[in-house]
Design an enzyme around this catalytic site. Structure first.
Site, short mmCIF file in Angstrom:
data_model
loop_
_atom_site.label_atom_id
_atom_site.label_comp_id
_atom_site.label_asym_id
_atom_site.label_seq_id
_atom_site.Cartn_x
_atom_site.Cartn_y
_atom_site.Cartn_z
N HIS A 57 -3.74 -14.33 -8.61
CA HIS A 57 -4.64 -15.39 -8.54
C HIS A 57 -5.99 -15.57 -7.74
O HIS A 57 -6.48 -16.65 -7.52
CB HIS A 57 -4.09 -16.63 -8.59
N VAL B 26 -3.36 -17.41 -2.66
CA VAL B 26 -4.59 -17.15 -2.26
C VAL B 26 -4.83 -17.11 -0.75
O VAL B 26 -6.05 -16.76 -0.33
CB VAL B 26 -5.76 -18.20 -3.03
N ASP B 27 -3.77 -17.41 0.00
CA ASP B 27 -3.92 -17.79 1.44
C ASP B 27 -4.12 -16.68 2.29
O ASP B 27 -4.26 -16.92 3.59
CB ASP B 27 -2.75 -18.61 1.86
N GLN C 37 0.93 -14.83 -6.18
CA GLN C 37 -0.06 -15.75 -6.95
C GLN C 37 -0.72 -16.56 -5.71
O GLN C 37 -1.55 -17.27 -6.15
CB GLN C 37 0.84 -16.77 -7.64
N THR D 152 8.36 -19.60 -6.39
CA THR D 152 7.48 -19.91 -7.58
C THR D 152 7.99 -20.83 -8.55
O THR D 152 9.48 -20.23 -8.87
CB THR D 152 6.61 -18.66 -8.04
N1 APR Z 1 11.03 -22.28 0.26
C1 APR Z 1 11.21 -21.65 -0.91
N2 APR Z 1 10.78 -22.36 -2.09
C2 APR Z 1 10.33 -23.61 -1.91
C3 APR Z 1 9.83 -24.18 -0.79
C4 APR Z 1 10.15 -23.67 0.33
N3 APR Z 1 10.09 -23.96 1.57
N4 APR Z 1 9.21 -25.02 -0.87
C5 APR Z 1 8.96 -25.17 -2.37
N5 APR Z 1 9.59 -24.08 -3.12
C6 APR Z 1 9.69 -23.86 -4.21
C7 APR Z 1 9.67 -24.97 -5.35
O1 APR Z 1 10.97 -25.40 -5.52
C8 APR Z 1 8.74 -24.27 -6.67
O2 APR Z 1 9.79 -23.67 -7.40
O3 APR Z 1 8.25 -23.12 -4.77
C9 APR Z 1 7.95 -23.38 -5.97
C10 APR Z 1 6.59 -23.77 -5.83
O4 APR Z 1 6.18 -24.04 -7.32
P1 APR Z 1 4.45 -24.11 -7.50
O5 APR Z 1 4.02 -25.27 -6.79
O6 APR Z 1 4.44 -24.47 -9.14
O7 APR Z 1 3.63 -22.81 -7.26
P2 APR Z 1 3.44 -21.34 -7.82
O8 APR Z 1 4.48 -21.25 -8.77
O9 APR Z 1 3.11 -20.76 -7.06
O10 APR Z 1 2.35 -21.94 -9.09
C11 APR Z 1 1.82 -20.95 -9.76
O11 APR Z 1 -0.07 -22.23 -10.46
O12 APR Z 1 -1.86 -23.80 -10.17
C12 APR Z 1 -1.43 -22.61 -10.52
O13 APR Z 1 -2.79 -20.71 -9.76
C13 APR Z 1 -1.76 -21.61 -9.25
O14 APR Z 1 -0.83 -19.50 -8.51
C14 APR Z 1 -0.83 -20.91 -8.66
C15 APR Z 1 0.27 -20.96 -9.89
#
Ligand code: APR
Length: 233
Positions: free
Chosen positions: A105, A89-90, A87, A172
């Site tokens: 995404h 984009v980096d 998901q 995620t």
């Molecule tokens: N190692 C492992 N997990 C981590 C770490 C880490 N260092 N830091 C944070 N996390 C976990 C958090 O606990 C959380 O469950 O990563 C997850 C990040 O969740 P989100 O911020 O919701 O990111 P993501 O699931 O990728 O978001 C999905 O939302 O806004 C949209 O399009 C955007 O692709 C993105 C989508």
């Protein structure tokens, strides 16, 4: 034949590369509400704000380096047929050397026409400027899938997930659909590993094998385990 491993990644895998996740900072993302900067409505209301926001994100991503989690997934390819569905984009998976990366995404290194998303152009440097136009004269925007837009790569992502012998989900929150539904399409014999700093049991299938911890610590650990186990068999 090599076993197929599908790795489904989110923002958490890049957190230790210095790229902020979406939902860890009081619902604010670099000081903005996600819906203001990552939705088609947000773009229609204030394109300059959204453009600047993504220009900043592009600069951060360009200056970031892949971490141990990205690199371990490259090592996994020595033994398994590895496909990453991200998901993010980096582009840190590509930069670390992963061979098969499917972006759900979008990606920061591409721009598209705000008139027709099929018109795609590389971004030179870190900026798309207001006034930069596609061949039909419309403003260029980031080639990102925003809230309110369809996810064109969902179909191939489902196909890959259905074929997985092993799925690894990492970094995620599994809150954004349709992406989050990929964990539901795996076959019953597929082993499902979930790695996250804070495992949320309510969001993951019951059969998940959980590893709570940071991606840079846990992904290399799991990769070593899978390679050792596969070599013994
Ligand atoms: N190692 C492992 N997990 C981590 C770490 C880490 N260092 N830091 C944070 N996390 C976990 C958090 O606990 C959380 O469950 O990563 C997850 C990040 O969740 P989100 O911020 O919701 O990111 P993501 O699931 O990728 O978001 C999905 O939302 O806004 C949209 O399009 C955007 O692709 C993105 C989508």
């Amino acid at each position: 034949m090599k076993k197929k491993i599908v790795v489904f990644t989110g923002a958490g895998i890049s957190a230790e590369s210095g790229i902020q996740t979406f939902r860890d900072a009081n619902g604010l993302w670099e000081g903005h509400h996600v819906e203001d900067v990552a939705s088609i409505d947000g773009w229609n209301k204030n394109p300059s704000l959204v453009q600047n926001f993504y220009n900043m994100r592009r600069q951060i991503a360009l200056n970031a380096e892949p971490n141990a989690a990205h690199c371990a997934l490259v090592t996994l390819e020595k033994v398994f047929d590895v496909h990453i569905i991200t998901q993010n984009v980096d582009l840190l998976h590509e930069r670390s050397g992963s061979s098969h990366v499917l972006h759900l995404h979008g990606r920061l290194d591409l721009a598209c026409s705000s008139l027709d998303k099929r018109l795609i152009y590389p971004v030179v440097g870190h900026e798309i400027k207001m006034g930069d136009c596609c061949e039909k004269g419309s403003q260029l925007r980031p080639n990102i899938v925003w809230f309110g837009e369809s996810v064109p790569n969902m179909e191939p992502a489902i196909q890959l997930s259905e074929q997985a012998d092993i799925m690894i989900v990492t970094g995620t929150s599994l809150t954004v659909y349709p992406a989050a539904s990929l964990v539901e399409v795996i076959v019953p014999t597929c082993d499902l590993y979930v790695i996250d700093k804070h495992i949320n049991l309510a969001r993951i299938p019951k059969k998940s094998i959980t590893m709570e911890g940071t991606a840079s610590e846990m992904v290399p650990k799991l990769v070593n385990q899978l390679i050792a186990h596969n070599t013994i068999l």
